[in-house]
Design an enzyme around this catalytic site. Structure first.
Site, PDB file in Angstrom:
ATOM      1  N   CYS A   1      20.988 -26.869 -14.986  1.00  0.00           N
ATOM      2  CA  CYS A   1      20.892 -27.483 -16.305  1.00  0.00           C
ATOM      3  C   CYS A   1      21.985 -28.496 -16.593  1.00  0.00           C
ATOM      4  CB  CYS A   1      20.860 -26.413 -17.381  1.00  0.00           C
ATOM      5  SG  CYS A   1      22.264 -25.283 -17.299  1.00  0.00           S
TER       6      CYS A   1
ATOM      7  N   HIS B   1      23.130 -22.214 -21.034  1.00  0.00           N
ATOM      8  CA  HIS B   1      22.285 -23.370 -20.794  1.00  0.00           C
ATOM      9  C   HIS B   1      22.955 -24.614 -21.355  1.00  0.00           C
ATOM     10  CE1 HIS B   1      18.623 -25.324 -19.714  1.00  0.00           C
ATOM     11  NE2 HIS B   1      18.285 -25.638 -20.956  1.00  0.00           N
TER      12      HIS B   1
ATOM     13  N   ASP C   1      15.303 -31.444 -23.477  1.00  0.00           N
ATOM     14  CA  ASP C   1      15.879 -30.588 -22.434  1.00  0.00           C
ATOM     15  C   ASP C   1      15.367 -31.051 -21.088  1.00  0.00           C
ATOM     16  OD1 ASP C   1      16.895 -28.699 -20.815  1.00  0.00           O
ATOM     17  OD2 ASP C   1      16.109 -26.973 -21.927  1.00  0.00           O
TER      18      ASP C   1
END
Lengths: 654, 317
Positions: free
Chosen positions: A412, A456, A472
């Protein structure tokens, strides 16, 4: 001065108890202590037993002094300090072991048992689990039993000693509960003991340097637990916002210290239905507080929302805390952003990541709008061979370039960083948000467990007209990560290492049950800090519970409890009526002013004094006394006797 | 024999006891304490030794007890030629049936008066003592149970010295109490002189109880409450007899038990709600004196005097 001779073996019977109490108290520390301390303790205990058994002399004072100095020095060199929980308990443990070598009298054993109680207490400074309290109670009972054992008659069964010890601890229990409930809790207690920080806290850091990490150290440690009032949001909506990073130096993203933003309601539009939930946050040792994207209101004091809509506390969260938050999943943030504000989120260091910037410029010129450009970048991540992995290669000096064009492997952070850089290079304000995504539902407790493995990073992009919008990029590469809420670790196939995808259903259920128990324990007991205390006091009816009031309540409660225990003990050990009757009768005899003869029975005494006092009264008293003391009159006769004696007045001589 | 101690039997038995006591005091004048002791001894399942000169009413007391309480009564006059079989009985061959038939001796009665027990030989004495101890007799290899209740009243004439066999200490121990009757006071003696013959009076008196009543009373008396302080008192008394320089042999544990049983029974007779120190004091001399052996230094004192000294010396807890 006499030279120390061999021990007299007087401690032999109680020594095993003392050693057991010490061992039980020290056991929770063993995993944290250097191994040489444990070894030294066991060695000293064995040595002491041999000394006692063989009636050998204890080692001379200079030798013991040397050992003590050596132990001190070794602890100091091991930790570099002697303050704090780690070195403190290490010192306590080693000194208790050395004290064993000079224990010769009962008094020395008292000292040892005091140390055992200290060890018990300091174990709570390290970590508190569900079993910490039962274990502490057990340990206290054992210590108490060792205490009793020192004066117990020889041959008393161990079970009886334990029973008496348990009863003593039981008497103290209500006091402990009262102390726990009412003792004024202060957010920063001045006696605050430095919590053991040697055990590293995994999870979110304040900065993000995707290129530097080649293997993400994740753990299944719980970050926080969430109980929703109503329905849980879908996994893809579970973005737990913690902090926002806006400064990028080409390698590392960082944020600025949080400032309270009292106007956040004016720049934030909350849309749709609110989500209410309660978070039990494990200590983070930071000021960050997690909340669902984006928080609207909360019930924790000294807590503010920052300019980037994250919650933060004025002080580092050193205790497990419980707080309620209302969030809105739909929102508009900062639809108006000044040029100065935009400049915060556009900065890119000159000369770094040139290829990425060139790519951004060319892609942006091909795109119709900012939004279209963002979509194309996501498409690029999806269509081109980008991979999600927790073991990405190192990236070097221009990490974004290296990632985008060479390695194309990352998690991420890599995608969030690269995406934000691509946005900024195209003149679109962008920032990185750190937090947690997803979480595991505990079906038994009906709450969400968010673990450190769920940490995250994602991006927010400012688009004209709609404000900050969450994008995202990881979702483009590994949609399962976001859609299903599976943690990155599980995705990577590495989850089994820490038991996240446990193979057995039973083990899973057990694990969940254990976590549910922990969660309740945490919410009810361990999270009982200043906030919960205030809430509980309000529930009890204290309008404004300041610490003075709490202290008075505490003192009052303790006084009442002590009185109750006292009365119970008095009743329990109250002399039988026949013994109390004696006291009243003796009062009567004194009041008659007549000396009873030796071995004169009450009836004879009554006959003898018949003329000098009121004969009716004397007869009543004598009957009642005989009934209460020797007969079956019991309490009734005793009451009669007491009354008659109280009324009895010697007739004034005529 | 089991007796249900329901409310009715014990209450009526209790009333019978009180009536018996009144009647006995009417027969044996001026001897309330002795009557009370004799009743206590009976209720404590003990046996009574009366030691006194002739003519003071020993036999009258025993006979009256048996009659008033409705107990069967046998009297054995102990003489130097008395044989054990004269006490326990013999097996006689019956011509008609061709079998031996047991002819029970005088011991087979609920109340046995052993008159002048010290006149008989030790052999005859021990036959009686064995019967008292075991409450059964063995004749020709057959064991025969004696009645229940079984109460032996033995008398001894302390003035007789020639041709007697005084009971040894070990056998005196078998008697729960040893009492003296003593001369009556002036008033009582006057009534005795002017009044009706006691035995003739007795014939005109209806029994107030029966053996079952006595058993019920015995059970109730021995079940009477005894509180800690009183146990302390008994123990203090016993300890004193063992430690006193005037006593060579103090009270044995059996003596302590006897004291407790006698005190219980006395308290029951006196209708006390528990055993009072007065009960212990009342029975102490009778229970303890014949079990004490005075030390040589106190040889001039009788055991009774020593018992009284013990009582006076030990404080009541």
């Amino acid at each position: 001065m006499t030279r120390a001779r061999g021990t007299d073996g007087s401690l032999l019977s109680s020594l095993p108890w003392t050693l057991t109490a010490l061992a039980v108290a020290a056991l929770p520390h063993v995993p944290y202590l250097p191994i040489w301390i444990t070894a030294a303790s066991i060695g000293c205990a064995l040595w002491r037993i041999v000394i006692e058994k063989r009636r050998m002399p204890v080692p001379p004072a200079w030798f013991r002094g040397g050992l003590a100095l050596g132990g001190f020095a070794t602890v100091f060199t091991t930790y570099g300090t002697i303050s704090g929980v780690g070195p403190g308990t290490a010192l306590l443990a080693i000194m208790a072991s050395l004290k064993l070598l000079e224990a010769r009298k009962r008094r020395d054993q008292f000292v040892l048992l005091f140390i055992a109680i200290f060890l018990n207490m300091s174990a709570l400074l390290r970590e508190q689990y569900v079993w910490s309290l039962p274990y502490l109670l057990l340990s206290l009972v054992v210590t108490m039993a060792a205490w009793l054992r020192m004066s117990a008659p020889a041959g008393q069964p161990a079970r009886q000693t334990m029973r008496v010890a348990a009863r003593f601890v039981g008497y103290a229990l209500p006091l402990a509960v009262a102390m726990w409930v009412f003792f004024p809790r202060i957010a920063t207690p001045f006696w605050s003991v430095p919590i053991d920080t040697s055990s590293g806290v995994t999870g979110l850091s304040d900065t993000m340097s995707p290129g530097d990490i080649t293997s993400l150290s994740q753990s299944d440690r719980v970050a926080f637990r969430v109980r929703f009032d109503a329905e849980l949001p879908a996994p893809r909506d579970r973005y737990w916002r913690a902090l926002v990073l806006h400064r990028f130096n080409g390698r590392t993203w960082s944020g600025s210290s949080p400032v309270p933003d009292n106007q956040f309601r004016e720049r934030t539009e909350f849309l749709g239905d609110p989500l209410d939930y309660e978070i039990t946050l494990e200590p983070t040792r930071t000021q960050r507080l997690m909340s669902l994207d984006v928080p609207e209101s909360w019930d924790l004091e000294r807590t503010h929302v920052s300019r980037t809509n994250t919650l933060w506390h004025e002080l580092p969260v050193d205790q497990r805390s419980v707080y309620r938050v209302r969030s809105y999943a739909q929102y508009r943030l900062d639809t108006e952003l000044s040029d100065f504000g935009k400049s915060w989120y556009l900065g890119l260091p000159d000369g770094r990541n040139p290829k990425a910037r060139a790519l951004a410029r060319s892609m942006r010129s091909d795109a119709q709008s900012d939004r279209d450009y963002a979509r194309q970048v996501l498409e690029m991540f999806r269509l081109e061979p980008y991979h999600y992995t927790l073991q990405p290669p190192a990236l070097g000096a221009n990490p974004v370039d290296a990632f985008l064009f060479n390695t194309r492997r990352g998690f991420c952070e890599h995608y969030a960083s690269a995406f934000a850089v691509l946005m900024r290079a195209a003149g679109i304000p962008a920032r990185v948000v750190l937090g947690y995504q997803g979480g595991e539902i505990n079906p038994l407790g009906d709450y969400l467990i968010v673990r450190q493995a769920d940490a995250h990073a994602w991006t927010e992009v400012w688009l004209d007209g709609s404000g900050w919008e969450r994008i995202d990029p990881t979702a483009a590469v590994a949609p399962e990560r976001i859609e299903s809420g599976m943690s990155g670790a599980a995705l990577d196939g590495a989850g089994a290492v820490w038991g996240l995808n446990t193979p057995s259903r039973l083990a899973y259920r057990l694990g969940m049950a254990w976590d549910a128990l922990n969660a309740s324990w945490n919410e009810l007991v361990l999270a009982y800090g200043p906030e919960n205390q205030k809430r509980f006091m309000k529930w009890l009816g204290f309008e404004n519970p300041d610490w003075q009031r709490l202290l008075f309540t505490l003192i009052g409660t303790v006084a009442v409890l002590v009185t109750i225990v006292h009365v119970l003990l008095i009743l329990r050990f109250r002399p039988p009526p026949h013994d109390r009757a004696r006291r009243y009768y003796e009062r009567f005899v004194r009041r008659t002013g007549i000396e009873p003869r030796a071995a004169e029975t009450p009836l004879e005494f009554e006959r003898r004094i018949g003329e000098t006092v009121d004969p009716g009264a004397a007869s009543r008293i004598t009957r009642a006394y005989l009934d209460a003391r020797y007969g079956d009159g019991g309490e009734t006769a005793l009451a009669e006797l007491r009354l008659a004696v109280r009324k009895f007045r010697r007739h004034a001589p005529a | 024999m089991q007796h249900t101690l329901g409310a009715q039997p014990i209450d009526s038995a209790r009333a019978a006891l009180d009536a018996a006591r009144v009647t006995l005091n009417g027969l044996i004048l001026g001897k309330d304490a002795q009557v009370s002791l004799a009743l206590s001894c009976l209720l404590a399942r003990g046996h009574l030794l009366i030691e006194d000169l002739p003519g003071l009413g020993k036999t009258t007391l025993a006979q009256s007890l048996a009659h008033v309480l409705g107990l069967s009564f046998n009297r054995v006059q102990f003489t130097s030629d008395l044989l054990p079989a004269d006490i326990v009985g013999v097996s006689v061959f019956r011509q008609s049936s061709g079998e031996f038939e047991f002819q029970p001796g005088p011991v087979f009665a609920e109340l046995v008066l052993a008159d002048e027990v010290n006149r008989a030989t030790p052999k005859a004495q021990s036959a009686l003592l064995e019967a008292m101890e075991e409450q059964q007799v063995s004749v020709d290899g057959t064991t025969r149970a004696l009645p229940d209740p079984f109460f032996v009243v033995a008398t001894q004439n302390p003035a007789d010295q020639i041709g007697t066999f005084p009971l040894p200490e070990s056998q005196l121990d078998r008697f729960l109490m040893r009492i003296e009757i003593g001369y009556p006071d002036e008033q009582s003696e006057r009534e005795l002189i002017t009044g009706e013959d006691r035995r003739a009076m007795l014939a005109g008196i209806e029994p107030v109880a029966n053996p079952d009543t006595v058993t019920v009373l015995q059970n109730a008396a021995l079940g009477l409450r005894m509180n800690e302080p009183l146990v302390d008192y008994i123990q203090a008394l016993v300890r004193y007899t063992r430690e006193s320089p005037d006593v060579e042999i103090g009270l044995s544990p059996r003596g302590a038990q006897a004291l407790a049983a006698a005190a219980r029974a006395h308290a029951f007779v006196e209708r006390h709600s528990g055993v009072f120190p007065d009960d212990v004091q009342a029975v102490f001399e009778a229970v303890a004196a014949h079990r004490l052996k005075p030390a040589a230094s106190a040889a001039l004192q009788s055991p009774e005097e020593i018992a009284r000294q013990v009582l006076a010396a030990v404080a009541i807890p």
